[in-house]
Scaffold this motif. Structure first.
Motif, short mmCIF file in Angstrom:
data_model
loop_
_atom_site.label_atom_id
_atom_site.label_comp_id
_atom_site.label_asym_id
_atom_site.label_seq_id
_atom_site.Cartn_x
_atom_site.Cartn_y
_atom_site.Cartn_z
N ILE A 36 7.73 13.06 1.19
CA ILE A 36 7.03 14.36 1.15
C ILE A 36 6.96 14.99 2.55
O ILE A 36 6.09 15.80 2.84
N ALA A 37 7.90 14.64 3.40
CA ALA A 37 7.89 15.14 4.78
C ALA A 37 7.87 16.66 4.85
O ALA A 37 7.16 17.25 5.67
N ALA A 38 8.64 17.29 3.98
CA ALA A 38 8.69 18.76 4.00
C ALA A 38 7.33 19.34 3.62
O ALA A 38 6.89 20.35 4.21
N HIS A 49 0.85 21.40 7.46
CA HIS A 49 0.43 21.57 8.85
C HIS A 49 0.56 23.03 9.28
O HIS A 49 -0.36 23.59 9.92
N LYS A 50 1.65 23.67 8.90
CA LYS A 50 1.83 25.07 9.27
C LYS A 50 0.79 25.96 8.60
O LYS A 50 0.30 26.94 9.19
N ALA A 51 0.43 25.63 7.36
CA ALA A 51 -0.58 26.42 6.65
C ALA A 51 -1.94 26.33 7.34
O ALA A 51 -2.66 27.33 7.45
N PHE A 63 0.86 -1.19 0.00
CA PHE A 63 0.00 0.00 0.00
C PHE A 63 0.90 1.25 0.00
O PHE A 63 2.01 1.19 -0.52
N VAL A 64 0.44 2.34 0.52
CA VAL A 64 1.31 3.50 0.70
C VAL A 64 2.40 3.12 1.70
O VAL A 64 2.12 2.53 2.75
N THR A 65 3.63 3.45 1.39
CA THR A 65 4.75 2.98 2.21
C THR A 65 5.34 4.10 3.07
O THR A 65 5.08 5.29 2.85
N GLN A 66 6.14 3.68 4.03
CA GLN A 66 6.85 4.64 4.86
C GLN A 66 7.74 5.54 4.01
O GLN A 66 7.84 6.75 4.26
#
Length: 479
Positions: free
Chosen positions: A35-37, A43-45, A26-29
């Protein structure tokens, strides 16, 4: 969060089980880390949106900057869109109807209908209008109209109301007052019932933009001239987010729905989603996994599938939320991206018999989002009514909820076993608080995903395309 089973659970017991959406196959680590950045920026937005109402690049349909304020709505405070005084007025309005108004007809479309229908379905169920006034605790019957221009149903509704009601209230919900679907059916019903006087005592309440002066709307002006009481369609809250405002809460008041509990559930979800830790923020996690499922694995259809008849309207509400928020031709820079998942409504075992063939064997382009109710207020045991019929006797002794959950788990297991993405929201029970949690999570999720995809989740320019054509066509019809 239980990382082993991939479930995030809130203190209320509400949980998001993404076991069949994240991990091997599935979607992986690695996908998430890549896309961590962007996740951090998203989150900041959203934190900035909460604090200021500002979303980068968001403009109203007339091209001027417009705030996004739906995240204020769970907080009942002075100076907020929902204040102690506004909530008290809603409750007083609801009490004023008890034992005095036989039927309420709510006119609205889109967010002025879909969220209201959710509150009605969860609180009232299918048979509310068939119950006696005593069984409804004096609250009126409630009907919806204005959500489609249907000549037959509109006139059948008029005849139904004439036959059963002596005191009727029409609630017309439109920010502008020029919404074709809503205002055309409202005027037909209003005129027909007005002509039925004195057999029917008719009242009207308007829910609209309360701006005055140059910004005054047609409905606000009309309500003022006619002396109709008014509630607010708040600025900065798009229709698809308005269920937490007076637009939705006016319906809640009419049926004795627990407004405080509903907003408390939304507030609890918002507080849980303030953390930057994706694994403990269910709205951001939901957005990230579904964004990656589409971007990296082509899963650009979302089947929203509650296992509860009275949550079907949640799926219908979600169709508008997802489609209008994320179905965008361009990103914020103007580059054509044609973004967004296509939402599909499905319901439990009904659509296991109607749609699952496509989900299981069709294109690998879908995410199936289940909604499960853990505990039911009423849960009968299947009796051994025909002991000679072995196939029927085999299911005797099960509670209906056990059979339902077995079907859901079998569906989820079959899908995941073939690499078909799915996840589940689990409501501890079907009540006002957990409904508030669920709807707010979904609203916040599209805000997060808009940031991840760099599209404006709060405009709807595609809707304006047909409106530009509709006006001239209506004028041609009149000629």
């Amino acid at each position: 969060m239980d990382r082993q089973s991939a479930i995030v659970t809130l203190p209320s017991g509400f949980s998001f089980d993404y076991s069949n959406l994240y991990g091997q196959g599935f979607v992986t680590q690695a996908d998430v880390i890549a896309i961590a950045a962007r996740i951090n920026a998203a989150h900041k937005a959203i934190e900035h949106m909460r604090a200021t109402g500002e979303i980068r690049g968001h403009l109203s349909k007339d091209g001027t900057p417009e705030k996004v304020l739906f995240s204020q709505l769970p907080y009942v405070e002075e100076g907020r869109l929902n204040s102690p005084a506004s909530i008290a007025r809603l409750k007083e309005f609801g009490q004023s109807l008890r034992h005095k108004v036989d039927a309420v007809l709510s006119f609205g479309i889109g967010g002025s209908y879909l969220g209201n229908k959710v509150l009605f379905d969860v609180h009232c169920g299918e048979f509310w209008n068939s119950k006696s006034s005593e069984e409804r605790q004096g609250y009126p019957k409630l009907y919806f109209s204005g959500n489609n221009i249907d000549p037959r149903r509109t006139m059948e509704l008029v005849e139904q109301i004439k036959a059963e009601a002596q005191s009727v209230m029409l609630i017309v919900i439109s920010k502008s007052g020029s919404t074709l679907d809503t205002m055309s059916t409202f005027m037909v019903v209003y005129d027909a019932l007005k002509q039925a006087a004195p057999d029917i005592v008719l009242q009207v309440v308007a829910v609209t933009d309360l701006a005055t002066g140059a910004q005054e709307t047609l409905l606000h002006k009309l309500a003022g001239e006619q002396g109709w009481p008014m509630f607010s369609v708040p600025e900065g809250v798009g229709g698809r987010f308005s269920v937490f405002s007076e637009v939705g809460l006016v319906t809640a008041a009419c049926i004795g729905f627990d407004i405080d509990g509903f907003l408390a559930g939304a507030r609890a979800m918002d507080e849980a989603c303030k953390t930057e830790d994706i694994w403990h923020n269910p709205a951001m996690l939901n957005a990230v996994l579904k964004y990656l499922a589409a971007a990296n694995y082509g899963r650009d259809i979302e089947v929203f599938m509650p296992y509860a008849d009275y949550l079907k309207s949640v799926a219908e509400w979600y169709v508008q939320l997802l489609a209008e928020s994320l179905g965008k031709r361009t990103d914020r820079s103007g580059r054509e991206v044609l973004y967004g998942r296509t939402p599909v409504v499905a319901v439990g075992t009904t659509d296991m018999h109607a749609q699952t063939q496509q989900h299981q064997d069709g294109k690998r382009d879908k995410i199936v989002q289940f909604v499960k109710v853990a505990e039911w207020a009423s849960d009968p045991v299947i009796p051994d009514a025909f002991p000679a019929a072995a196939a029927l006797s085999d299911i005797a002794g099960l509670q209906l909820s056990q059979a339902l959950e077995a079907a859901r788990k079998a569906n989820a297991a079959a899908l995941s076993g073939d690499g078909r993405f799915n996840a589940a929201f689990v409501l501890p029970e079907m009540n006002d608080f957990h409904l508030g949690e669920l709807l707010y999570l979904l609203a916040l999720s599209v805000a997060y995903e808009g940031e991840l995809a760099d599209v404006d989740a709060f405009n709807q320019p595609g809707v304006e395309a047909y409106k530009r054509l509709l006006g001239p066509m209506l004028k041609k019809c009149r000629r």
